[in-house]
Design a protein around this motif. Structure first.
Motif, PDB file in Angstrom:
ATOM      1  N   VAL A  53       0.926  -1.250  -0.065  1.00  0.00           N
ATOM      2  CA  VAL A  53       0.064   0.035  -0.053  1.00  0.00           C
ATOM      3  C   VAL A  53       0.843   1.033   0.051  1.00  0.00           C
ATOM      4  O   VAL A  53       0.573   2.255  -0.659  1.00  0.00           O
ATOM      5  CB  VAL A  53      -0.987  -0.049   1.173  1.00  0.00           C
ATOM      6  CG1 VAL A  53      -1.522   1.364   1.311  1.00  0.00           C
ATOM      7  CG2 VAL A  53      -2.054  -1.049   1.069  1.00  0.00           C
ATOM      8  N   GLY A  54       1.933   1.303   0.899  1.00  0.00           N
ATOM      9  CA  GLY A  54       2.967   2.246   0.751  1.00  0.00           C
ATOM     10  C   GLY A  54       3.602   2.728  -0.601  1.00  0.00           C
ATOM     11  O   GLY A  54       3.935   3.692  -0.817  1.00  0.00           O
ATOM     12  N   ALA A  55       3.777   1.488  -1.244  1.00  0.00           N
ATOM     13  CA  ALA A  55       4.566   1.603  -2.415  1.00  0.00           C
ATOM     14  C   ALA A  55       3.547   2.283  -3.650  1.00  0.00           C
ATOM     15  O   ALA A  55       4.011   2.983  -4.438  1.00  0.00           O
ATOM     16  CB  ALA A  55       4.837   0.369  -3.010  1.00  0.00           C
ATOM     17  N   LEU A  56       2.210   2.189  -3.506  1.00  0.00           N
ATOM     18  CA  LEU A  56       1.354   2.592  -4.746  1.00  0.00           C
ATOM     19  C   LEU A  56       1.338   4.128  -4.855  1.00  0.00           C
ATOM     20  O   LEU A  56       1.508   4.485  -5.851  1.00  0.00           O
ATOM     21  CB  LEU A  56      -0.062   2.159  -4.101  1.00  0.00           C
ATOM     22  CG  LEU A  56      -1.250   2.538  -4.977  1.00  0.00           C
ATOM     23  CD1 LEU A  56      -1.060   1.772  -6.305  1.00  0.00           C
ATOM     24  CD2 LEU A  56      -2.579   2.332  -4.341  1.00  0.00           C
ATOM     25  N   PRO A  57       1.334   5.047  -3.839  1.00  0.00           N
ATOM     26  CA  PRO A  57       1.752   6.219  -4.205  1.00  0.00           C
ATOM     27  C   PRO A  57       3.003   6.938  -4.965  1.00  0.00           C
ATOM     28  O   PRO A  57       3.177   7.758  -5.794  1.00  0.00           O
ATOM     29  CB  PRO A  57       1.214   7.278  -2.730  1.00  0.00           C
ATOM     30  CG  PRO A  57       1.784   6.371  -1.638  1.00  0.00           C
ATOM     31  CD  PRO A  57       1.092   4.925  -2.482  1.00  0.00           C
ATOM     32  N   ARG A  58       4.099   5.929  -4.459  1.00  0.00           N
ATOM     33  CA  ARG A  58       5.248   6.361  -5.025  1.00  0.00           C
ATOM     34  C   ARG A  58       5.377   5.569  -6.552  1.00  0.00           C
ATOM     35  O   ARG A  58       6.283   5.817  -7.369  1.00  0.00           O
ATOM     36  CB  ARG A  58       6.485   5.748  -4.308  1.00  0.00           C
ATOM     37  CG  ARG A  58       6.597   6.341  -2.831  1.00  0.00           C
ATOM     38  CD  ARG A  58       7.670   6.026  -2.074  1.00  0.00           C
ATOM     39  NE  ARG A  58       8.226   4.652  -2.223  1.00  0.00           N
ATOM     40  CZ  ARG A  58       7.834   3.550  -1.127  1.00  0.00           C
ATOM     41  NH1 ARG A  58       7.071   4.192  -0.351  1.00  0.00           N
ATOM     42  NH2 ARG A  58       8.274   2.461  -1.229  1.00  0.00           N
TER      43      ARG A  58
END
Length: 493
Positions: free
Chosen positions: A394-399
């Motif tokens: 989930v944390g990788a998604l905006p990046r």
């Protein structure tokens, strides 16, 4: 054998396995930040374009998310082998870094594709490694120390990211050809070799000093796992889905903030303020404004590091039981800083942009540790690997999508005038209200979710404490064979 009592409140008496994790995170983040600034020159050297660059940048985060998901589930099935899984990930990272440095040997046609694949594998290594380490921390660190330990890990990460470019700067002077290979080593691919060294350091330190069996941090009697005992295992209430979703939303928010700060800040500075390097350094004289972006981002990194240290050595121990409120404070800071960055009435003064940047990098740094600590508490003694893996995905998604969307949000509003910053930027003067206003909406939407779920989360954690007992088998000892059985293993921290 039971594990020895460990002191997580004292830095001097930090367990050896946690020092290994500190080293791994520092070296990994330093290696990441060494390579990142040279990605575009490296691809340009192989006659690639900026369109392909966007996919190369995103590939790292895609690999990181997939690594978290895959390795998190593998770790749940093989809880007795965290060291083997860690070393396996690190070997993948080492191979990716080595081949990354050799990309020019594949020619202009395949070299950029090699870079893309290597960045994906490097991200896979990082996502898998962090998932294992964060799950291990959640299993063996007492709940009241999770935020403190998480903040210390964050301090190592920020320090590595800040020092990486400093390590990489001298590499720009390297110029030599490897005999027999015809491979030219310069400032573009030399950072990949430094990343190889960082991977080797991680492999050596982990292989030598990470000994979970010796310290009693894994099941040590596999024969007991086939016991005929059918006594139910008390793992406490199942993880609260609403609480898990809230932690994912908070982690998404902090990574959206980081993606915005890291990727769009230099673009805004260049197009709106005229700060940044010359388009062609051979045709322009030095001006102090050429260094303003580096100074701003370095100062922001120092502010973030300062908050990480405050959380690690003082505030982290005090927020236990109030993690949601700390997350809300950070979200309010994100909302305020993005409101400050909106060009109300068509203008955004430099002082306001700088003030909002420093405010958000300092106070916004409180959020990551409590988010991870709260998720670990909600999951409790149930298998944490899949939850932590999903968290990093989930944390990788905006990046992944952020760098592609942010520039579009900056370009979509019709400009009111044109900019003419000699040797830096000549074109439409961008409007920032859509770029930063959209982030205000996202951060503001998560705030009521945090406030609404605090009561159910606290009730769930209280219920989990009531169900805990000295006879319960913690998540650290749980394997698929224990789903309906109990074991005599007592490797309990």
């Amino acid at each position: 054998m039971a594990a020895q009592a460990e002191d997580f409140a004292s830095l001097r008496n930090t367990p050896a396995w946690l020092l290994v994790f500190f080293n791994n995170l520092f070296c990994g983040c330093a290696g990441f930040s060494i390579v990142l600034p040279t990605l575009w020159p490296y691809l340009r050297q192989m006659h690639s374009n900026t369109f392909f660059l966007a996919f190369v940048v995103a590939a790292y985060s895609v690999g990181e998310g997939l690594g978290g998901l895959v390795v998190g589930r593998l770790y749940t099935r093989h809880l007795a082998h965290p060291k083997a899984l860690l070393l396996g990930n690190m070997v993948i990272g080492f191979g990716a870094a080595l081949v990354f440095s050799l990309a020019p040997l594949f020619g202009d046609r395949y070299g950029p594709i090699v870079v893309l694949v290597c960045r994906f594998l490097s991200g896979f290594d990082n996502g898998g490694r962090q998932t294992i380490e964060q799950t291990f921390v959640g299993q063996f660190v007492p709940k009241q120390h999770l935020t403190t330990v998480g903040s210390r890990l964050g301090s190592c990460a920020v320090t590595g990211i800040m020092l990486g470019p400093a390590f990489g700067a001298p590499l720009q002077a390297i110029r030599f050809t490897v005999p027999g290979l015809g491979l030219f080593i310069d400032g573009n691919n030399a950072p990949g070799l430094v990343l190889c060294v960082a991977c080797l350091i991680n492999i050596f330190i982990t292989a030598k000093y990470f000994n979970p069996h010796a310290s009693g941090h894994v099941p040590s009697h596999h024969a007991d796992l086939t016991s005929d005992t059918t006594t139910p295992i008390n793992l406490g209430p199942k993880p609260l889905p609403l609480g898990v979703f809230t932690c994912y939303a908070a982690f998404f928010a902090v990574n959206l903030f980081m993606a915005s700060v890291e990727t769009i800040t230099p673009v805004v500075c260049q197009r709106l303020l005229g700060w940044g390097p010359c388009e062609d350094s051979s045709t322009c004289a030095y001006e102090p404004s050429q260094t303003y972006v580096n100074v701003l981002m370095t100062t922001g990194g120092l502010m973030s590091l300062l908050m990480s240290l405050i959380m690690a050595f003082w505030l982290g121990a005090k927020v236990f039981g109030s993690e949601e409120l700390v997350i809300c404070v950070s979200l309010l800071v994100y909302v305020a800083s993005n409101l400050m960055n909106m060009d109300w009435f068509g203008t955004l003064p430099a002082w306001r942009f700088v003030a909002s940047y420093l405010l958000s990098t300092f106070l916004g740094g409180m959020m990551r540790g409590p988010s991870v600590a709260l998720l670990s508490q909600i999951v409790g003694d149930h298998p944490q690997g899949p939850y932590m893996g999903t968290l990093f995905a989930v944390g990788a998604l905006p990046r992944i999508v952020g760098p592609l969307i942010f520039v579009q949000l900056l370009d979509w509003p019709a400009p009111l005038s044109d900019a003419d910053f000699p040797n830096v930027y000549d074109g439409p003067l961008p409007r920032t209200w859509l770029l930063y206003g959209s982030q205000v909406v996202i951060f503001a939407a998560i705030l009521p979710l945090l406030l609404a779920t605090r009561g159910p989360i606290r009730a769930h954690l209280a219920q989990a404490r009531e169900h805990s007992s000295p006879g319960a088998v913690p998540n650290a000892l749980r394997t698929p064979l224990l789903d309906h059985q109990e074991t005599d293993v007592v490797a309990v921290v």
